[in-house]
Design a protein around this motif. Structure first.
Motif, PDB file in Angstrom:
ATOM      1  N   LEU A  61      -1.353  -3.072  14.785  1.00  0.00           N
ATOM      2  CA  LEU A  61      -1.415  -2.384  13.485  1.00  0.00           C
ATOM      3  C   LEU A  61      -0.101  -1.693  13.123  1.00  0.00           C
ATOM      4  N   SER A 112       0.841  -1.208   0.000  1.00  0.00           N
ATOM      5  CA  SER A 112       0.000   0.000   0.000  1.00  0.00           C
ATOM      6  C   SER A 112       0.867   1.245   0.000  1.00  0.00           C
ATOM      7  N   LYS A 118     -11.453   4.738   8.490  1.00  0.00           N
ATOM      8  CA  LYS A 118     -10.642   4.701   9.709  1.00  0.00           C
ATOM      9  C   LYS A 118      -9.176   4.392   9.363  1.00  0.00           C
ATOM     10  N   ALA A 119      -9.025   3.414   8.481  1.00  0.00           N
ATOM     11  CA  ALA A 119      -7.666   3.049   8.069  1.00  0.00           C
ATOM     12  C   ALA A 119      -7.001   4.209   7.322  1.00  0.00           C
ATOM     13  N   CYS A 168       0.074   5.373  16.412  1.00  0.00           N
ATOM     14  CA  CYS A 168      -0.731   4.140  16.356  1.00  0.00           C
ATOM     15  C   CYS A 168      -0.721   3.432  17.706  1.00  0.00           C
ATOM     16  N   LYS A 219     -12.303   2.405   3.474  1.00  0.00           N
ATOM     17  CA  LYS A 219     -11.920   2.216   4.879  1.00  0.00           C
ATOM     18  C   LYS A 219     -11.484   3.558   5.463  1.00  0.00           C
ATOM     19  N   PHE A 277      -7.416   3.657   0.256  1.00  0.00           N
ATOM     20  CA  PHE A 277      -8.262   3.177   1.359  1.00  0.00           C
ATOM     21  C   PHE A 277      -9.693   3.715   1.207  1.00  0.00           C
ATOM     22  N   VAL A 297       1.340   0.267   9.635  1.00  0.00           N
ATOM     23  CA  VAL A 297       1.378   1.738   9.634  1.00  0.00           C
ATOM     24  C   VAL A 297       2.810   2.254   9.476  1.00  0.00           C
ATOM     25  N   LEU A 355      -5.818   6.799   9.909  1.00  0.00           N
ATOM     26  CA  LEU A 355      -4.664   6.329  10.665  1.00  0.00           C
ATOM     27  C   LEU A 355      -3.389   6.390   9.801  1.00  0.00           C
ATOM     28  N   ASN A 356      -3.521   5.926   8.576  1.00  0.00           N
ATOM     29  CA  ASN A 356      -2.359   5.911   7.681  1.00  0.00           C
ATOM     30  C   ASN A 356      -1.919   7.327   7.303  1.00  0.00           C
TER      31      ASN A 356
END
Lengths: 346, 619
Positions: B153, B45, B190-191, B148, B188, B185, B157, B194-195
């Protein structure tokens, strides 16, 4: 003046004479069991009134696999490669599931080189009549044991088989075939009834037909000879079959038979010759096959039947028409679809 | 192992963190980045976001995954090349290394040329190994923990931190980064949040800590406007979709699996009818023998059928390939080449299946191959293969490779087909009534392509017997010498017809050069760049012909005839294309052919081609 008239040839419900179900002249040995099987296939499709053009016949390589040339000359035929007819049949039925398909294999073609494809064919429950013309010997290479030859059986040359036989019926039952039986090429009545029932079934029909090889395996010490079969055949059920287009009233004795309504509405009655035999119980079927083998018996009849399990082509949930001939407007998505996909990739 | 090819001496150890390389001329939009991670650590990713961010800035870019044959735990690399000139071949030198894998970190930094850049986990202390590169040590674990809280995770990350660090160092537009990340993402939220926090943490750390001392920078361009990014296998799948494929059978094998996986997704989305039924069938077969048997069975019965495989699968398909040729059955077989022989290097690239496919199976057998050289051609040749296989009634192979198939490439958008599907010479019941019957293998039209009927054609004379044994024009069994010879000669003539139907080569010639280059497939990218190197560095002009199919079109012979020497460039040891050319060209012309080969599992690069050609020419 007396007049004479030629009687009209007998025809089936489609108005076709049996000649329309025949094939070329056989080139197999005189007396080969495979020829008798071809005759029963001709009779079965004629009597069931199946349009020959609606049948695909397929085979692998070997004496047995030549036999599609000797029946149903108005049907498309495919003589493929050794042991790989199941894949070709699968592809053909994916392309056109509206066709009826019959595959002819041999014991070498199935139980050795083709074992991989055989087992996967059985587990898929492809709507195919799969016949093993089983003589326990390789004919075209002039007489070596196949993997269905019984332990201790003898070749014409005196060689003794020191490996156990693969029981294709037990295997097919365990793997998921939904119609499994064994017959003998010399038993016209039983084999014809089984083939007619096979035509009415939607799913994999696995028929192991003991078919003596008169040239290489019809001698003392063979367990696939005419004489051995006449002395050791044990039928587990007597098969009565009434096609859907005939009066389906049956007259067997109540309580000793098992009635099955086939997919096309035909009626199959299996009259029990062995106590407690239930053709829908695969555990019993395998057990009886193994016990019979221990005793030197060759069981014949329909061992296992399941008319409920969906066939492979049903499971794929494809459109009703043949995929082979779908028009372009149903197989090529529009320009708008391509434009959408391109936009997502920018 | 390091994937750069640069040979280094024994650099003096250095204890400093940054070499003093300031004051160098900036290198704008023309460098490569290599990210070294651990297979299975989720770096895909992050790498994809880096690639797409550069693409989003309008800068031509390419990405290559160099991964091990392993699920998790072994070293893996991803190389990104930004090129203002639009070069997308692998670059031999790596300019920037991101060293995240402790196991390879030392080798990774040693692979850099002088003046390169290393971004790495600070605890690796790689600065001790090189005094001639710029070092940017980063405390990845500490930065990751800060953004994080969930320990499970952090492994994923952590990779986003290097996206932020690299973004700052090379001047990636953070808007382009965020856009790429949000797209990655998309479903997603939330992901994504965070990323993005991790990217920002990396960016901020680099901003606060480092003074840029390396020369590599990005500046916005407009060279990617309107372009798409796609991998070759997905492009093949799209081609099959728009070719109206109806039967797909396969047996999973790297690097071809994603052809069918992509196609399954497309079929489920676009080929379910309003009543919920599918206008296609997909079967995962028990092996490649069954997969190709199903393809030919379906082709025989009239379906547009295909399978996808790689070298080991091709080997298994040999028996059926011969049947398909001899019994004249349609079916499309995609071969995404990898490194052989045997299991070889399953996740590395090569062009080494050419000879085996050309004559796959025993006896006199010849097969049609289409040889795409870009993702756009993967799409176009995939679609064309279905028309050709039904027109010619013979298996058609689309021969791609891992580099093209599994890597992302930018491309012009694909165009919608302009011609209707070519279903070939199929007779209907009405045709048979009109004609009074037919002979399955008769050359009626003089193009050596016979007519066929499909099972189910409602006519008493529709049926014929398909077999792998000897047959005559009426499809009847025969062992007569004349019948066999006639059949074989017609098949040979059919191959000549194929020569006129397959995609013609692409020729780039200035009309004055005496030296030609001949290649196919993914070698194209390196050759395009190499020709520029030859011209700019050596004032050496070359002409170029890219073969796009076998049998070879007439233009190939013309090209060789019109040059004094022709270099055949390919990615295999045994000069397989050159061998095929020798069999096809007049004997005199073959003396002009010279060979340049590349076969170490990595995609061919321009510098290697240039150096070898210069050596052989004695420039």
């Amino acid at each position: 003046m007396a007049t004479t008239s030629t009687p009209a040839p007998k025809v089936n419900r489609l108005g076709l004479p049996i000649l329309d179900y025949r094939g070329g002249k056989t080139t197999l040995c005189a007396g080969c069991g495979h020829n008798a099987i071809s005759e029963r296939i001709i009779d079965a499709f004629y009597e069931m009134g199946v349009q020959p053009e609606r049948i695909m016949k397929l085979s692998g390589i070997g004496c047995s696999s030549k036999s599609p040339a000797y029946f149903l000359s108005r049907s498309h035929s495919f003589n493929s490669v050794h042991g790989r007819m199941p894949a070709v049949a699968t592809g053909a039925l994916l392309a056109n599931k509206t066709m009826q398909a019959i595959g002819v294999s041999g014991d070498g073609d199935t139980a050795s080189i083709g074992m991989g494809q055989f087992v996967h064919l059985m587990r898929r429950n492809l709507p195919l009549i799969y016949i093993i013309e089983d003589n326990g010997v390789y004919g075209l290479t002039k007489g070596q044991f196949s993997a269905t030859a019984d332990l201790g059986s003898k070749l014409k040359t005196g060689v003794i088989n020191d490996l156990p036989a693969i029981d294709t019926c037990s295997l097919a039952i365990q793997l998921g075939a939904t119609f499994v039986g064994r017959s003998f090429s010399g038993d016209k009545k039983q084999l014809l009834a089984m083939l007619k029932a096979a035509i009415a079934h939607k799913g994999t029909v696995m028929l192991d037909v003991i078919s003596p090889c008169v040239t290489f395996n019809d001698h003392e010490g063979s367990t696939k000879s005419y004489k051995y079969m006449q002395e050791h055949e044990e039928a587990i059920n007597e098969i009565g079959f009434v096609p859907h287009f005939e009066d389906i009233a049956v007259d067997y004795e109540e309580g000793t038979s098992y009635d099955v309504r086939m997919h096309d509405g035909s009626q199959l009655r299996l009259r029990k010759l062995r106590e407690d035999y239930n053709p829908t119980d695969r555990v019993t079927a395998v057990k009886q096959l193994m016990e019979a083998h221990e005793k030197g018996e060759v069981l014949t009849g329909i061992f296992y039947l399941d008319t409920e399990k969906p066939s492979f082509t049903d499971m794929l949930n494809t459109v009703d028409e043949p995929l082979a001939t779908l028009p372009e407007e149903r197989t090529r998505p529009s320009k708008q679809v391509l434009d959408e996909i391109m936009a997502r990739m920018q | 192992m390091a994937t750069g090819d640069v040979a280094l001496g024994n650099p003096e150890p250095s204890t400093g963190t940054n070499s003093d390389l300031s004051g160098r001329k900036p290198v704008i939009n023309d460098f490569s980045i290599q990210v070294a991670t651990v297979n299975g650590s989720g770096s895909q990713s992050a790498n994809s976001i880096l690639l797409r961010s550069i693409f989003g800035m309008g800068i031509p870019v390419s990405g290559k995954n160099l991964f091990p044959s392993n699920i998790a735990g072994l070293p893996t690399w991803y190389t990104i090349r930004a090129s203002k000139n639009g070069y997308v071949a692998r670059k031999k030198d790596i300019d920037i290394v991101v060293a995240m894998n402790a196991e390879t970190a030392k080798d990774d930094i040693l692979s850099l040329p002088t003046g390169g850049v290393a971004v790495y986990e600070a605890s690796f202390a790689l600065e001790q190994y090189r005094s001639d590169v710029t070092c940017y040590p980063v405390p990845f674990d500490k930065l990751t923990a800060a953004v994080c809280p969930e320990a499970r995770l952090r492994k994923l990350v952590k990779n986003m931190i290097y996206v932020g660090v690299v973004a700052k160092i090379i001047g990636l537009d953070m808007k382009a980064v965020e856009k790429a990340l949000r797209k990655q993402f998309a479903k997603k939220q939330k992901a994504a949040d965070l990323n993005w926090a991790a990217v920002e943490a990396g960016y901020n750390y680099a901003s606060e800590t480092f003074t840029k001392q390396d020369p590599f920078v990005l500046e916005p361009m407009h060279a990617t406007d309107g372009k798409i990014i796609i991998d070759g296998n997905a492009a093949c799948a799209l081609g099959a979709l728009f070719a109206g494929v109806t039967v797909v059978t396969w047996y999973p094998i790297t690097p071809s699996s994603s052809v069918v996986e992509s196609l399954i997704d497309l079929l489920k989305k676009y080929r379910i009818e309003p009543d919920g039924k599918a206008s296609f069938a997909v079967v995962q077969a028990e092996d490649e023998l069954a997969a190709v048997g199903m393809v030919l069975g379906a082709g025989w019965a009239g379906a547009r059928s295909m399978t996808a495989t790689s070298g080991p699968g091709i080997s298994l398909m040999a028996e059926f390939a011969g049947l398909g040729y001899w019994a004249e059955l349609p079916g499309v077989i995609f071969d995404i080449q990898r490194v052989g022989p045997s299991t070889g290097l399953p996740t590395r690239t090569a062009q080494a299946d050419l000879l085996s496919i050309a004559y796959l199976s025993h006896g006199d057998t010849k097969h049609v191959m289409l040889l795409p050289g870009s993702v756009k051609e993967c799409y176009e040749f995939s679609a064309a293969a279905f028309d050709l296989t039904e027109r010619l009634q013979t298996p058609v192979f689309v021969v791609s490779d891992l580099d093209l198939g599994m890597n992302n490439w930018m491309s012009e958008p694909f165009e919608y087909p302009t011609k209707p599907l070519d279903r070939g010479k199929v007779l209907t019941a009405e045709d048979l009534t009109r004609l009074g019957g037919f002979a399955r293998y008769k050359d009626v039209d003089g193009d050596a392509i016979p007519y066929r009927t499909l099972p189910g054609t409602d006519h008493p004379q529709a049926a014929y017997f398909t077999r792998g044994s000897g047959h005559n024009e009426k499809a009847l069994y025969t062992e007569k010498p004349d019948d066999y010879q006639n059949m074989m000669e017609r098949l040979d003539r059919k191959f000549e017809t194929a020569r006129t139907l397959v995609p013609a080569p692409v020729v780039v010639a200035n009309g004055t050069s005496k030296i030609g280059i001949l290649a196919f497939g993914t070698s194209d990218f390196a050759i395009t760049e190499s020709r520029d190197q030859l011209k700019n560095e050596y004032q050496f002009d070359t002409d170029y012909l890219r073969i796009r199919a076998f049998p070879f079109s007439k233009e190939v012979q013309d090209f060789v005839a019109s040059h004094e020497r022709v270099y055949v460039v390919e990615q295999n040891r045994d000069a397989q294309l050159l061998s095929l050319l020798k069999l096809d060209l007049p004997a005199g012309e073959t003396l002009k052919l010279r060979s340049i080969r590349h076969y170490n599992g990595l995609p061919i690069d321009a510098r290697s081609v240039t150096d070898e050609l210069v050596l052989q020419e004695g420039i």
